[in-house]
Enzyme design. Structure first.
Site, mmCIF file in Angstrom:
data_model
loop_
_atom_site.group_PDB
_atom_site.id
_atom_site.type_symbol
_atom_site.label_atom_id
_atom_site.label_comp_id
_atom_site.label_asym_id
_atom_site.label_seq_id
_atom_site.Cartn_x
_atom_site.Cartn_y
_atom_site.Cartn_z
ATOM 1 N N GLU A 40 24.891 -45.098 -1.591
ATOM 2 C CA GLU A 40 24.201 -45.911 -2.759
ATOM 3 C C GLU A 40 22.726 -46.386 -2.255
ATOM 4 O O GLU A 40 22.155 -47.369 -2.570
ATOM 5 C CB GLU A 40 24.999 -47.024 -2.897
ATOM 6 C CG GLU A 40 26.529 -46.751 -4.038
ATOM 7 C CD GLU A 40 26.888 -47.843 -4.523
ATOM 8 O OE1 GLU A 40 26.054 -48.328 -5.421
ATOM 9 O OE2 GLU A 40 27.993 -48.459 -4.120
ATOM 10 N N THR A 45 18.998 -39.555 -5.990
ATOM 11 C CA THR A 45 17.894 -39.779 -6.797
ATOM 12 C C THR A 45 16.811 -39.116 -6.157
ATOM 13 O O THR A 45 15.905 -38.526 -6.830
ATOM 14 C CB THR A 45 17.639 -41.399 -7.017
ATOM 15 O OG1 THR A 45 18.800 -42.063 -7.260
ATOM 16 C CG2 THR A 45 16.492 -41.392 -7.990
ATOM 17 N N ARG A 174 24.254 -43.202 -11.687
ATOM 18 C CA ARG A 174 24.653 -43.280 -10.430
ATOM 19 C C ARG A 174 26.003 -42.544 -10.341
ATOM 20 O O ARG A 174 26.999 -42.972 -11.321
ATOM 21 C CB ARG A 174 24.902 -44.780 -10.072
ATOM 22 C CG ARG A 174 25.861 -44.977 -8.989
ATOM 23 C CD ARG A 174 25.670 -44.568 -7.699
ATOM 24 N NE ARG A 174 26.586 -44.689 -6.604
ATOM 25 C CZ ARG A 174 26.771 -44.074 -5.541
ATOM 26 N NH1 ARG A 174 25.791 -42.953 -5.328
ATOM 27 N NH2 ARG A 174 27.822 -43.980 -4.717
ATOM 28 N N ASP A 196 21.686 -32.467 0.432
ATOM 29 C CA ASP A 196 22.053 -34.084 0.210
ATOM 30 C C ASP A 196 23.666 -34.027 0.425
ATOM 31 O O ASP A 196 24.377 -33.413 -0.351
ATOM 32 C CB ASP A 196 21.760 -34.445 -1.162
ATOM 33 C CG ASP A 196 22.235 -35.913 -1.635
ATOM 34 O OD1 ASP A 196 22.790 -36.619 -0.604
ATOM 35 O OD2 ASP A 196 22.684 -36.070 -2.781
ATOM 36 N N GLN A 200 29.249 -41.819 2.240
ATOM 37 C CA GLN A 200 30.464 -42.625 2.687
ATOM 38 C C GLN A 200 30.830 -42.271 3.729
ATOM 39 O O GLN A 200 30.638 -41.120 4.276
ATOM 40 C CB GLN A 200 31.707 -42.546 1.316
ATOM 41 C CG GLN A 200 31.006 -42.831 -0.047
ATOM 42 C CD GLN A 200 30.399 -41.654 -0.776
ATOM 43 O OE1 GLN A 200 30.074 -40.502 -0.209
ATOM 44 N NE2 GLN A 200 29.768 -42.130 -1.672
#
Length: 351
Positions: A40, A45, A174, A196, A200
């Site tokens: 996050e 993005t 998201r 990317d 996590q």
């Protein structure tokens, strides 16, 4: 005079060697950038921005896929505010009492195709419930999607049957990154390939398979996560986890000759919350007056001091990944750094 079998084998071997050499040479001309960071932080993005800025953008099919994510984000955000109202023991107004159950009972599957009555319930809660407004005001005390207010302000539009998300909505969406997402594009006759990988803890073991032949590490860190805990264990400060992750990555022997780009992201959210949630409450070692700029410098220093090499430069940028114009300017600088580094490593440019 004919060729012997041994001569033919030599010719085939020579062809194979030439082809292999061609492949190696071409691969060196592709600038590989690995986007890393904790969950996050805004990595995905940034990758979406690269797609918008350097390719033909999102297809209709891709926008339809993002529509499902955006609708789910919108429902989830309102459900988070409703749940927080109970957890924080806020007083419940009439509007809240009348409509909250209908929204709270929406399942992820139903969230992408909800009824007009459910849309009305969502709008009533968002626009007219003082309980929800108070819950939003206390959002630093619980987990809330960063894009909550952005999407909830657009409920009617998002759940319209003809809704096809524009780029700004897609950038705010998201979704957890699972596995590897890759894009390739050309800019000014230079090829770039960006990867990317999920941030996590359970996804990080996949990172090492991309460490070879990477020309730049783009590490994304969220400025606004200084007062948040990891979803994985709900006890580890997210920023401390990110700083430790950054230190562990940039000092690996894989990256001796690799450019390191550091994006201190979500600056827009950081500026809004730093005065409501003082940095010193979560980092006692920070001793200052709570000024936004001094708080930023403290965070920047935490990352920069991770660098154990006097030969390695860290090129940092203060970013808002959802701002396309801003990222376009930052990308121009980063692109030049990556191209120069690659030319130096391949011996085509003096260091």
């Amino acid at each position: 005079m004919g060729c012997s079998s041994s001569d033919l084998e030599k010719l085939r071997d020579a062809d194979i060697q030439r082809e292999n050499l061609k492949v190696v040479q071409e691969s060196k001309l592709v600038n590989r950038i690995l986007i890393l960071g904790a969950s996050e932080c805004g990595k995905s993005t940034i990758l979406k921005q690269m797609k918008i800025l350097n390719t033909k953008g999102h297809t209709r099919k891709e926008r339809m896929f993002h529509r499902m994510t955006i609708r789910l984000n919108t429902v989830t955000a309102l459900q988070q505010l409703i749940t927080a109202a109970f957890d924080l023991k806020l007083s419940k107004d009439v509007t809240f009492q009348k409509f909250h159950r209908e929204v709270l009972h929406l399942t992820p599957k139903a969230a992408t195709h909800i009824s007009p009555d459910a849309v009305r319930a969502m709008r009533e809660l968002w626009l007219n419930s003082k309980t929800i407004a108070e819950s939003l005001e206390n959002s630093t005390r619980f987990y809330l999607l960063d894009s909550a207010q952005y999407f909830l302000d657009r409920i009617r539009e998002i759940f319209d049957d003809e809704y096809l998300p524009p780029d700004d909505d897609i950038l705010h969406a998201r979704a957890t990154t699972r596995g590897i997402i890759e894009i390739e594009f050309s800019v000014d006759n230079s090829k770039f390939r960006m990867f990317d990988v999920g941030g996590q803890r359970g996804e990080r073991k996949k990172w090492i398979s991309f460490f070879d032949d990477v020309h730049a590490i783009l590490f994304v860190a969220s400025l606004s996560e200084y007062d948040q805990m990891l979803l994985e264990d709900n006890k580890t400060n997210r920023m401390r986890e990110s700083v430790g992750l950054f230190a562990g990555i940039i000092n690996l022997p894989y990256f001796v000759d690799t450019s390191v780009l550091l994006f201190l992201n979500k600056d827009d959210i950081f500026k809004k919350k730093i005065h409501k949630s003082p940095l010193e409450n979560h980092f006692p070692e920070y001793e200052n007056d709570g000024d936004e700029e001094s708080a930023f410098k403290f965070i920047l220093h935490m990352y920069l001091q991770c660098n154990q090499s006097t030969m390695k430069s860290i090129y940092w940028h203060r970013t808002t990944a959802t701002d396309t114009d801003h990222i376009a300017v930052v990308w121009q600088t980063c692109k030049s750094i990556v191209l120069r580094q690659n030319l130096q490593v391949t011996g085509l440019l003096d260091a």
